[in-house]
Design a protein around this motif. Sequence first.
Motif, mmCIF file in Angstrom:
data_model
loop_
_atom_site.group_PDB
_atom_site.id
_atom_site.type_symbol
_atom_site.label_atom_id
_atom_site.label_comp_id
_atom_site.label_asym_id
_atom_site.label_seq_id
_atom_site.Cartn_x
_atom_site.Cartn_y
_atom_site.Cartn_z
ATOM 1 N N ALA A 118 1.296 -5.973 8.790
ATOM 2 C CA ALA A 118 1.341 -4.833 7.864
ATOM 3 C C ALA A 118 1.769 -5.282 6.465
ATOM 4 C CB ALA A 118 2.309 -3.771 8.396
ATOM 5 N N SER A 122 -0.666 -4.907 3.255
ATOM 6 C CA SER A 122 -0.195 -4.100 2.123
ATOM 7 C C SER A 122 -0.163 -4.914 0.839
ATOM 8 C CB SER A 122 1.197 -3.535 2.420
ATOM 9 O OG SER A 122 2.180 -4.553 2.432
ATOM 10 N N THR A 123 0.110 -6.205 0.953
ATOM 11 C CA THR A 123 0.148 -7.078 -0.224
ATOM 12 C C THR A 123 -1.254 -7.331 -0.767
ATOM 13 O OG1 THR A 123 2.121 -8.177 0.662
ATOM 14 C CG2 THR A 123 0.950 -9.299 -1.111
ATOM 15 N N SER A 126 -2.489 -4.194 -2.375
ATOM 16 C CA SER A 126 -1.585 -3.591 -3.356
ATOM 17 C C SER A 126 -2.238 -3.509 -4.736
ATOM 18 C CB SER A 126 -0.299 -4.407 -3.467
ATOM 19 O OG SER A 126 0.500 -3.954 -4.547
ATOM 20 N N ARG A 392 -0.944 6.647 -0.632
ATOM 21 C CA ARG A 392 -1.377 5.459 0.124
ATOM 22 C C ARG A 392 -0.558 5.376 1.416
ATOM 23 N NH1 ARG A 392 -4.087 1.467 -3.058
ATOM 24 N NH2 ARG A 392 -3.220 -0.171 -1.744
ATOM 25 N N VAL A 395 -1.347 1.852 4.042
ATOM 26 C CA VAL A 395 -1.046 0.472 3.645
ATOM 27 C C VAL A 395 0.069 0.363 2.613
ATOM 28 C CG1 VAL A 395 -3.348 -0.334 4.205
ATOM 29 C CG2 VAL A 395 -2.873 0.502 1.899
ATOM 30 N N GLY A 396 0.499 1.469 2.030
ATOM 31 C CA GLY A 396 1.566 1.412 1.045
ATOM 32 C C GLY A 396 1.126 0.775 -0.269
ATOM 33 N N GLY A 398 2.773 -2.079 -1.580
ATOM 34 C CA GLY A 398 3.263 -3.450 -1.705
ATOM 35 C C GLY A 398 4.760 -3.443 -1.935
ATOM 36 N N THR A 438 4.910 -0.801 2.723
ATOM 37 C CA THR A 438 3.979 -1.217 3.781
ATOM 38 C C THR A 438 3.243 -0.057 4.439
ATOM 39 O OG1 THR A 438 5.676 -1.140 5.514
ATOM 40 C CG2 THR A 438 5.456 -3.201 4.292
ATOM 41 N N GLY A 439 3.555 1.180 4.074
ATOM 42 C CA GLY A 439 2.889 2.322 4.694
ATOM 43 C C GLY A 439 3.471 2.639 6.062
ATOM 44 N N GLY A 442 3.571 -0.268 8.928
ATOM 45 C CA GLY A 442 4.676 -1.197 8.715
ATOM 46 C C GLY A 442 6.019 -0.548 8.958
#
Length: 518
Positions: A118, A122-123, A126, A392, A395-396, A398, A438-439, A442
């Motif tokens: 995750a 996410s990175t 991002s 988001r 996945v967030g 970042g 990380t959403g 994560g």
Amino acid sequence: MTSFYGEHRQINVLVDEGENRVSRKNIDKWIFRLLLLLIGFMPLIVLAHVKEVISPHVTDIGILTSGVKGDIFTYYKFMFILIITVITGILLLIKIFFMNGTIKKSILNYFLGIFAIAIVISTILSPNISIALTGQYNRTDGAISWLCYIALMFIAMNINYPKNAVNKVLYALYPFVFINLFIITMNFTGNDLMQKEWVQKLVIVLLPEGASLAEGSELVGTLNQWNYMSGMFAIITVMFLTAAIVEKNWIISITHTIVATVSIAIMFMSISTSGFVTVLVMLLPILVLILKVENKAKAIVLLAIFIILSGFTLHTLAKVNPKVWTESVGFFTNKNPYVEQSVSKSSSSFLFDRVYASDKSFELPVLPESSIAPGSGRIYIWEKTIEIVKDRPVVGFGLDTLMYNFPHYNIDARSGLRTEHTIVDKPHNVYVGILYGTGFIGFISFMLIVCLSIWKSLKNILKEKELYVAVLSFAAIAYFIQAMFNDSLPGISGVVWVFIGMMLALIFSEKDKEGINN
């Protein structure tokens, strides 16, 4: 194919298992030594570093602009963690693939894997990938740091430890405690060490020629600032107090009690509520632990001594700076016996402080009243951050990128942060930070790691198995409590995630012994 856990291995060559056993033991010794080095030395690193920061925004706001920016607390800590992670990781792989080593079975392995995936996703996705990778220049708590924390926990879970491992961890923390006592006492008494020429020269030794410290720099301790010092030394206080209670030797128990008192003194001088609340909450499991130890009378006496010494320390420090009371006991009461109570304005004078428009047909816009939200504005920050996550959710954005996505200059910030001009650079909550970064995937995997670690540690204590493991267990729980009010940093998380891995390894080891005995 070789099994992940080492089962059903197909070995087509003759292997001296006795030699492998000795080799695995030596590898474990070296990994443990490196982890002790990380625990004892890494948090002490204070060295200036400058880097070119490329901001995702074109702006004239100083903190958000691009340019060469400096940090003295996190970059080299991060580099040290990265180096130790790589070396210990290689050693663990050598043990597994060349010495017939195995990985301990645990559902935690899968949760750690999901959390790591995750973070990577996410990175990559991002909107601020370069920031998400390494984190902000003055925090360095991005994806690479968190992957290191996960790896260190996994590595620590999968080695065997000597019988006195917990004591060695405590001894490794002595320099950290007493060096920070000296630093923060100097700052607290108005003799900040950063104003000393020899300290400045030491801190900037790795800076390029021509670079120097900014005016007004101060040294509170070897961690970034007050909140982090408070949270970390609450954890250290809980560790040494727990060690004093489970230790059978009186002399060692008294020594641990003294170090616990020193640690809480540092926490008080940090002038932040997070540490005080953490210690208060942890007193309950410590009381439960007292019921489990063999010498209950000794444990009660040591706890009483600690409370008395802590009360005397609080009184002494609050006389010097009343904020010590305000940010500790003052969390539960508005009265501060160390300051004179100011007389509030009368209702009549209050009326004269108001301004009214002379033309009743014209109404000025109603601005929110300037005030601070609960938790020194934290509630406002958390609410706004969670609103951002809705954009988001999977996945967030970042890790450690909040400063570039938070809705700054909102007029309603007046009622949450006292002014709409405050720039929010972090969520002041590890859990909110993980959710944002990380959403939900994560965040859920992270929470499963947290909950399962706490459950296994408490279950171990309730069964009265290896009570000395409670030192690491309570350190982990204290970390998760203060994480409600503080952010993650390499100097704190890099240490505590090793504690968590060691704690689980010792618990698993005890289970293995039970299996052999049965």
